[in-house]
Design a protein around this motif. Structure first.
Motif, PDB file in Angstrom:
ATOM      1  N   ALA A 186      -1.368   2.176   5.702  1.00 21.82           N
ATOM      2  CA  ALA A 186      -0.468   3.315   5.476  1.00 21.82           C
ATOM      3  C   ALA A 186      -0.254   4.115   6.765  1.00 21.82           C
ATOM      4  CB  ALA A 186      -1.028   4.219   4.383  1.00 21.82           C
ATOM      5  N   GLY A 187      -1.317   4.280   7.541  1.00 25.83           N
ATOM      6  CA  GLY A 187      -1.211   5.038   8.777  1.00 25.83           C
ATOM      7  C   GLY A 187      -0.233   4.385   9.752  1.00 25.83           C
ATOM      8  N   VAL A 188      -0.383   3.062   9.921  1.00 23.87           N
ATOM      9  CA  VAL A 188       0.486   2.341  10.862  1.00 23.87           C
ATOM     10  C   VAL A 188       1.925   2.310  10.353  1.00 23.87           C
ATOM     11  CG1 VAL A 188       0.958   0.043  11.814  1.00 23.87           C
ATOM     12  CG2 VAL A 188      -1.360   1.003  11.917  1.00 23.87           C
TER      13      VAL A 188
ATOM     14  N   ALA B 112      -5.244  -1.286   9.757  1.00 26.07           N
ATOM     15  CA  ALA B 112      -4.300  -0.861  10.790  1.00 26.07           C
ATOM     16  C   ALA B 112      -3.861  -2.059  11.638  1.00 26.07           C
ATOM     17  CB  ALA B 112      -4.922   0.218  11.671  1.00 26.07           C
ATOM     18  N   LEU B 113      -4.831  -2.894  12.039  1.00 27.73           N
ATOM     19  CA  LEU B 113      -4.496  -4.082  12.834  1.00 27.73           C
ATOM     20  C   LEU B 113      -3.654  -5.047  12.011  1.00 27.73           C
ATOM     21  CD1 LEU B 113      -7.894  -4.746  14.654  1.00 27.73           C
ATOM     22  CD2 LEU B 113      -5.788  -3.834  15.661  1.00 27.73           C
ATOM     23  N   GLY B 114      -4.031  -5.192  10.740  1.00 29.95           N
ATOM     24  CA  GLY B 114      -3.282  -6.096   9.859  1.00 29.95           C
ATOM     25  C   GLY B 114      -1.839  -5.654   9.697  1.00 29.95           C
ATOM     26  N   ALA B 115      -1.645  -4.365   9.432  1.00 26.15           N
ATOM     27  CA  ALA B 115      -0.296  -3.854   9.195  1.00 26.15           C
ATOM     28  C   ALA B 115       0.560  -3.996  10.444  1.00 26.15           C
ATOM     29  CB  ALA B 115      -0.360  -2.387   8.766  1.00 26.15           C
ATOM     30  N   ARG B 116      -0.052  -3.818  11.623  1.00 22.92           N
ATOM     31  CA  ARG B 116       0.715  -3.896  12.856  1.00 22.92           C
ATOM     32  C   ARG B 116       1.259  -5.308  13.069  1.00 22.92           C
ATOM     33  NH1 ARG B 116      -1.996  -2.692  18.554  1.00 22.92           N
ATOM     34  NH2 ARG B 116      -2.889  -4.678  17.957  1.00 22.92           N
ATOM     35  N   SER B 117       0.471  -6.316  12.617  1.00 23.18           N
ATOM     36  CA  SER B 117       0.898  -7.691  12.860  1.00 23.18           C
ATOM     37  C   SER B 117       1.807  -8.207  11.735  1.00 23.18           C
ATOM     38  CB  SER B 117      -0.322  -8.594  13.004  1.00 23.18           C
ATOM     39  OG  SER B 117      -1.085  -8.549  11.827  1.00 23.18           O
ATOM     40  N   LEU B 118       1.939  -7.433  10.640  1.00 20.92           N
ATOM     41  CA  LEU B 118       2.707  -7.932   9.499  1.00 20.92           C
ATOM     42  C   LEU B 118       4.211  -7.730   9.653  1.00 20.92           C
ATOM     43  CD1 LEU B 118       0.581  -6.910   6.382  1.00 20.92           C
ATOM     44  CD2 LEU B 118       0.969  -9.180   7.296  1.00 20.92           C
ATOM     45  N   GLY B 119       4.618  -6.677  10.357  1.00 23.18           N
ATOM     46  CA  GLY B 119       6.048  -6.421  10.471  1.00 23.18           C
ATOM     47  C   GLY B 119       6.556  -5.485   9.396  1.00 23.18           C
TER      48      GLY B 119
ATOM     49  N   GLY C 281     -10.466  10.624   2.057  1.00 22.93           N
ATOM     50  CA  GLY C 281      -9.348   9.728   1.745  1.00 22.93           C
ATOM     51  C   GLY C 281      -8.066  10.428   1.336  1.00 22.93           C
ATOM     52  N   ALA C 282      -8.168  11.359   0.368  1.00 20.41           N
ATOM     53  CA  ALA C 282      -6.961  11.996  -0.146  1.00 20.41           C
ATOM     54  C   ALA C 282      -6.236  12.774   0.957  1.00 20.41           C
ATOM     55  CB  ALA C 282      -7.317  12.921  -1.308  1.00 20.41           C
ATOM     56  N   SER C 283      -6.998  13.503   1.769  1.00 22.80           N
ATOM     57  CA  SER C 283      -6.395  14.270   2.863  1.00 22.80           C
ATOM     58  C   SER C 283      -5.698  13.338   3.857  1.00 22.80           C
ATOM     59  CB  SER C 283      -7.450  15.087   3.609  1.00 22.80           C
ATOM     60  OG  SER C 283      -7.986  16.081   2.766  1.00 22.80           O
ATOM     61  N   GLN C 284      -6.370  12.227   4.161  1.00 23.65           N
ATOM     62  CA  GLN C 284      -5.804  11.292   5.129  1.00 23.65           C
ATOM     63  C   GLN C 284      -4.506  10.669   4.612  1.00 23.65           C
ATOM     64  OE1 GLN C 284     -10.244   9.702   6.157  1.00 23.65           O
ATOM     65  NE2 GLN C 284      -8.598   8.374   6.739  1.00 23.65           N
ATOM     66  N   PHE C 285      -4.538  10.201   3.362  1.00 26.48           N
ATOM     67  CA  PHE C 285      -3.335   9.611   2.774  1.00 26.48           C
ATOM     68  C   PHE C 285      -2.208  10.641   2.739  1.00 26.48           C
ATOM     69  CE2 PHE C 285      -5.860   6.103   0.801  1.00 26.48           C
ATOM     70  CZ  PHE C 285      -5.014   5.056   1.125  1.00 26.48           C
TER      71      PHE C 285
ATOM     72  N   SER D  46      -0.376   5.265  15.653  1.00 28.67           N
ATOM     73  CA  SER D  46      -0.932   4.116  16.370  1.00 28.67           C
ATOM     74  C   SER D  46      -2.231   3.701  15.679  1.00 28.67           C
ATOM     75  CB  SER D  46      -1.208   4.487  17.826  1.00 28.67           C
ATOM     76  OG  SER D  46      -2.260   5.435  17.881  1.00 28.67           O
ATOM     77  N   VAL D  47      -2.729   2.524  16.060  1.00 29.36           N
ATOM     78  CA  VAL D  47      -3.997   2.049  15.496  1.00 29.36           C
ATOM     79  C   VAL D  47      -5.115   3.036  15.843  1.00 29.36           C
ATOM     80  CG1 VAL D  47      -5.741   0.215  15.604  1.00 29.36           C
ATOM     81  CG2 VAL D  47      -3.308  -0.379  15.521  1.00 29.36           C
ATOM     82  N   LEU D  48      -5.120   3.535  17.093  1.00 30.42           N
ATOM     83  CA  LEU D  48      -6.149   4.496  17.508  1.00 30.42           C
ATOM     84  C   LEU D  48      -6.067   5.783  16.686  1.00 30.42           C
ATOM     85  CD1 LEU D  48      -8.351   5.537  19.490  1.00 30.42           C
ATOM     86  CD2 LEU D  48      -6.491   6.303  20.982  1.00 30.42           C
ATOM     87  N   GLN D  49      -4.854   6.315  16.531  1.00 26.26           N
ATOM     88  CA  GLN D  49      -4.688   7.559  15.755  1.00 26.26           C
ATOM     89  C   GLN D  49      -5.122   7.357  14.303  1.00 26.26           C
ATOM     90  OE1 GLN D  49      -0.523   8.037  16.627  1.00 26.26           O
ATOM     91  NE2 GLN D  49      -0.887   9.731  18.043  1.00 26.26           N
ATOM     92  N   THR D  50      -4.774   6.203  13.742  1.00 28.41           N
ATOM     93  CA  THR D  50      -5.148   5.913  12.361  1.00 28.41           C
ATOM     94  C   THR D  50      -6.669   5.866  12.213  1.00 28.41           C
ATOM     95  OG1 THR D  50      -3.099   4.671  12.086  1.00 28.41           O
ATOM     96  CG2 THR D  50      -4.818   4.264  10.461  1.00 28.41           C
ATOM     97  N   CYS D  51      -7.336   5.233  13.183  1.00 22.24           N
ATOM     98  CA  CYS D  51      -8.801   5.149  13.141  1.00 22.24           C
ATOM     99  C   CYS D  51      -9.444   6.521  13.337  1.00 22.24           C
ATOM    100  CB  CYS D  51      -9.307   4.170  14.192  1.00 22.24           C
ATOM    101  SG  CYS D  51      -8.937   2.461  13.767  1.00 22.24           S
ATOM    102  N   LEU D  52      -8.829   7.362  14.176  1.00 25.87           N
ATOM    103  CA  LEU D  52      -9.391   8.705  14.391  1.00 25.87           C
ATOM    104  C   LEU D  52      -9.329   9.543  13.109  1.00 25.87           C
ATOM    105  CD1 LEU D  52      -8.165   9.608  17.997  1.00 25.87           C
ATOM    106  CD2 LEU D  52     -10.511   9.206  17.226  1.00 25.87           C
ATOM    107  N   PHE D  53      -8.288   9.335  12.310  1.00 21.18           N
ATOM    108  CA  PHE D  53      -8.237  10.005  11.002  1.00 21.18           C
ATOM    109  C   PHE D  53      -9.513   9.702  10.211  1.00 21.18           C
ATOM    110  CE2 PHE D  53      -3.472  10.549  10.883  1.00 21.18           C
ATOM    111  CZ  PHE D  53      -3.475  11.856  10.473  1.00 21.18           C
ATOM    112  N   SER D  54      -9.844   8.412  10.136  1.00 22.38           N
ATOM    113  CA  SER D  54     -10.993   8.029   9.316  1.00 22.38           C
ATOM    114  C   SER D  54     -12.310   8.486   9.926  1.00 22.38           C
ATOM    115  CB  SER D  54     -11.010   6.511   9.112  1.00 22.38           C
ATOM    116  OG  SER D  54      -9.974   6.150   8.231  1.00 22.38           O
ATOM    117  N   LEU D  55     -12.380   8.544  11.260  1.00 29.61           N
ATOM    118  CA  LEU D  55     -13.613   8.965  11.925  1.00 29.61           C
ATOM    119  C   LEU D  55     -13.825  10.475  11.820  1.00 29.61           C
ATOM    120  CD1 LEU D  55     -13.380   6.725  15.110  1.00 29.61           C
ATOM    121  CD2 LEU D  55     -15.255   6.674  13.447  1.00 29.61           C
ATOM    122  N   ILE D  56     -12.750  11.268  11.989  1.00 24.97           N
ATOM    123  CA  ILE D  56     -12.909  12.726  12.065  1.00 24.97           C
ATOM    124  C   ILE D  56     -12.627  13.406  10.721  1.00 24.97           C
ATOM    125  CG2 ILE D  56     -12.228  14.840  13.265  1.00 24.97           C
ATOM    126  CD1 ILE D  56     -11.190  13.022  15.551  1.00 24.97           C
TER     127      ILE D  56
END
Lengths: 217, 101
Positions: free
Chosen positions: A26-28, A144-151, A47-51, A33-43
């Motif tokens: 969803a983030g991608v 995030a990596l999966g979504a980026r490669s899916l198109g 889940g609900a806030s991130q989504f 970006s993949v980094l920004q999406t991962c930072l959401f989950s780290l910081i």
């Protein structure tokens, strides 16, 4: 009995963590970006806030609409903390760590251990919180990596996965008539407001429903 | 830059709320009205997010392939199927509708 608590905690950690794939995608899809999406989950790690944050941005909303929705969804974690702090009795950095992993699941598993005693309550909290943290972040990266490669998101159904994820988050909470009324009223209000207010505000405005329906006992 | 703003500020606020709960005096949150409203806030926002993600494009209400996905998600939840099935079922259904069209 301690083994049973640990088993409960780990099974929640893995299943909820796996849900991180949906967030990563969803983030991608929303343009992060993949980094920004991962930072959401780290910081942010809620889940609900991130989504909500990526959902509002993905729908064309402004940054403050996204932040506002995420913050409002994060307020319940403060109340979980109030419940958990006296049970955990932590100091300094361990108290900060406990706060960071205070989410629906860690609080839920911890409070469900009541009949097994205080030690099990603490163990349930820490094992759930830390295992969700680990798996949620690993699966966010994978998604995030999966979504980026899916198109194209629509051709893989990712645009429908996001509302389904929200439905899955709200569904277990609809336990009383008042809660179901709040859900129905919010859906109607959001759809009515959407064409006439800036993108994202229709979502935040539904906090009024919570205030009105929660005002009286 | 907008996206970085969202990532950083959302993270800071959500973490601050968690810390507030653990470090603030308990009586700050004791009012029953606050507890009741707070229990309903996630329900209101998450419900609004369901419809805004499923039925809205920009600021218009539309019915498209996402509706089919959401219907399958609803059925899966009704049948008490696990979350990953709910989300995957919605995605696969919606993708099928997109490809058939």
């Amino acid at each position: 009995m301690v083994g049973a608590t640990r088993r409960d905690a780990l099974s929640v950690g893995i299943t909820v963590g796996a849900y991180g794939v949906a967030f990563g995608a969803a983030g991608v899809v929303a343009g992060f970006s993949v980094l920004q999406t991962c930072l959401f989950s780290l910081i942010t790690f809620s889940g609900a806030s991130q989504f909500a944050a990526v959902g509002v941005i993905g729908a064309g909303g402004g940054p403050w609409g996204a932040i506002g929705a995420a913050a409002l969804l994060g307020t319940r974690n403060a109340l979980y903390g109030v419940q958990m702090a006296p049970l955990l009795e932590q100091r300094s950095w361990r108290k900060v760590l406990a706060a960071h992993v205070t989410i629906d699941e860690s609080t839920g598993v911890a409070l469900a251990q009541e009949s097994r005693g205080l030690a099990a309550t603490r163990e349930g909290f820490w094992w759930t919180g830390l295992s969700v943290y680990l798996f949620w972040n690993l699966f966010t990266l994978a998604g995030a990596l999966g979504a980026r490669s899916l198109g194209s998101p629509a051709s893989w159904g990712l645009d429908a996965a996001v509302p389904a994820a929200f439905l899955g988050l709200v569904w277990p909470r609809l336990t009383t008539p008042r809660r179901r009324a709040a859900a129905g009223a919010s859906m109607v209000l959001c759809l009515v407001l959407t064409p006439v207010v800036p993108a994202g505000l229709g979502v935040i405005a539904t906090v009024v429903v919570a205030i009105v329906l929660g005002w009286r006992a | 830059m907008t996206k970085w703003l969202v990532v950083v500020v959302t993270g800071v606020i959500c973490l601050a709320l968690k810390l507030l709960g653990h470090f603030a005096p308990e009586r700050w949150f004791a009012h029953p009205r606050l507890q009741r409203v707070n229990a309903l806030v996630p329900i209101a926002l998450l419900s609004a997010l369901v419809v805004s993600e499923a039925f809205v494009t920009k600021t218009r209400v539309v019915l498209d392939h996402r509706v089919a996905g959401l219907a399958v998600a609803l059925a899966a939840l009704w049948a008490k199927l696990p979350f990953p099935v709910v989300v995957l079922g919605a995605a696969v259904t919606s993708a099928l509708v997109v490809h058939v069209h």
